[in-house]
Enzyme design. Structure first.
Site, short mmCIF file in Angstrom:
data_model
loop_
_atom_site.label_atom_id
_atom_site.label_comp_id
_atom_site.label_asym_id
_atom_site.label_seq_id
_atom_site.Cartn_x
_atom_site.Cartn_y
_atom_site.Cartn_z
N LYS A 119 -29.96 -36.36 13.42
CA LYS A 119 -30.55 -35.08 13.00
C LYS A 119 -29.75 -34.43 11.89
O LYS A 119 -30.31 -33.82 10.98
CB LYS A 119 -30.66 -34.12 14.18
CG LYS A 119 -31.83 -34.41 15.09
CD LYS A 119 -32.19 -33.17 15.89
CE LYS A 119 -33.36 -33.42 16.82
NZ LYS A 119 -33.60 -32.27 17.69
N LYS A 202 -43.40 -44.81 17.44
CA LYS A 202 -43.67 -43.86 18.52
C LYS A 202 -44.72 -42.83 18.09
O LYS A 202 -44.72 -42.41 16.93
CB LYS A 202 -42.39 -43.09 18.87
CG LYS A 202 -41.76 -43.55 20.18
CD LYS A 202 -40.42 -42.88 20.41
CE LYS A 202 -40.53 -41.64 21.28
NZ LYS A 202 -39.22 -41.20 21.78
N LYS A 205 -45.31 -35.95 16.57
CA LYS A 205 -45.96 -34.80 15.96
C LYS A 205 -45.70 -34.74 14.47
O LYS A 205 -46.39 -34.05 13.74
CB LYS A 205 -45.49 -33.51 16.62
CG LYS A 205 -44.04 -33.19 16.37
CD LYS A 205 -43.72 -31.80 16.85
CE LYS A 205 -42.30 -31.46 16.47
NZ LYS A 205 -41.99 -30.06 16.63
#
Ligand code: TRP
Length: 340
Positions: A119, A202, A205
């Protein structure tokens, strides 16, 4: 150190960062409901808004996404009487114990977390301090309830190992077996829901294509349409899972069917071997609409009455604090803080 026995208690959390989809439902929420119904543990489920703000959140979006996550829990079958349903910032002991754990955990431990590295990326200097400390707050979420079992996806395994390390170090540093050493409950491969447009990625969103995912707010038409358009191959369904090894798109649809219908993937193949996907998709769309459309409908109904959601969360926080206040008090006392 003798090990005390702890009440079997489940804790898990999801970030209210919006756009809930089938991956969240099959990978987490559905399992939360099953653990609630098993009656083997007390169950605590949390919207982790303090974790969400480790990256910038628009305030109006955060408020809406937190309520929507709460609505999705309830619509899926989490009963706020049977489970304790909370929003993290409304139970201040999470953040308080989180600070304590910032003083227990070592910089090196945090620096090794793969989620931090992914991240923060090359821009670590500019990431928030909260993002670095994220796993320490997560350990506090769990341990402030003395939770014993934590259902999470595969990607959270390293954070749970760190939670065990923090509990072990605290117990060792203060010479008391105060925090439980938790058991991860990692769900198997069947609940890894992949993109409907690319079975090797995967469901996410952040995929720009809305057709790649089924949103928890999609109505019956949208659900059926996305399944009809899902990527597949021209071959018929095989009669065993080994026959799907090289067919990720096909395997994904079989796994989704199995998870929604509460069946083994093999049992799905027993019923559908030899079918072409045109036919199988109709059956899948039926199960998906039957299971998911009522959840979307109930979510919409709940979102029309935010006051009711807020009341439920207020009541959840009260019940949670009956557990967390005494545990935090004891932890402070163990460390030598004056309680009067
Ligand atoms: N980090 C978890 C995730 O991104 C969310 C989370 C926060 C959590 N606190 C937790 C999960 C405690 C389990 C237990 O999925």
């Amino acid at each position: 150190m003798s090990t005390p026995s702890f009440t079997p208690r489940v804790f898990s959390g999801i970030q209210p960062s919006g756009d809930l989809h089938l991956g969240n439902y099959l990978g987490a929420i559905k399992n939360f409901v099953e653990m609630q119904e098993a009656r083997e543990y007390e169950t605590v489920y949390c919207m982790v808004d303090l974790h969400a703000i480790t990256t910038w959140q628009d305030p109006a979006d955060l408020r809406r996404n937190t309520r929507e996550l709460c609505a999705s829990f309830i619509a899926s079958g989490i009963d706020p009487e049977k489970s304790i349903l909370i929003n993290q910032s409304q139970v201040p002991e999470h953040a308080q114990l989180g600070w304590v754990f910032n003083c227990v955990a070592r910089m090196g431990w945090m620096g090794r977390m793969t989620q931090w590295k992914d991240k923060a990326g090359k821009n670590a200097e500019n990431a928030s301090l909260g993002l670095f400390a994220y796993p320490s707050l997560m350990a506090a979420d769990i341990l402030v309830y003395h939770a014993t079992h934590v259902p999470v996806g595969d990607d959270q395994k390293q954070h749970l190992e760190l939670t065990r390390d923090i509990a072990t170090k605290f117990n060792h540093d203060f010479g008391v077996p105060f925090f439980p050493i938790i058991e991860p409950v990692i769900k198997g491969a069947a609940t890894r829901v992949m993109s409907l447009r690319d079975g090797s990625k995967k469901m996410s969103k952040s995929d720009p294509s809305d057709a790649s995912r089924i949103n928890m707010t999609d109505d019956a038409d949208a659900i059926a349409r996305k399944i009809r358009k899902a990527k597949t191959d021209p071959d018929p369904l095989p009669d065993n899972m080994a026959g799907l090894a090289e067919r990720p798109d096909a395997r994904n649809l079989v796994n989704i069917y199995a998870a929604l219908a509460d069946m083994d993937p093999q049992a799905v193949l027993d019923q559908h071997a030899g079918s072409l996907f045109g036919h199988f998709k109709l059956a899948l769309a039926d199960v998906a609409v039957e299971k998911l459309a009522p959840i979307a409908g109930e979510m919409a109904r709940l979102m029309d009455d935010p006051g009711e959601i807020d009341r439920i969360l207020g009541r959840g926080a009260e019940r949670a604090r009956e557990i967390t206040v005494p545990i935090l008090e004891q932890a402070y006392d163990i460390m030598g803080m004056i309680r009067s």
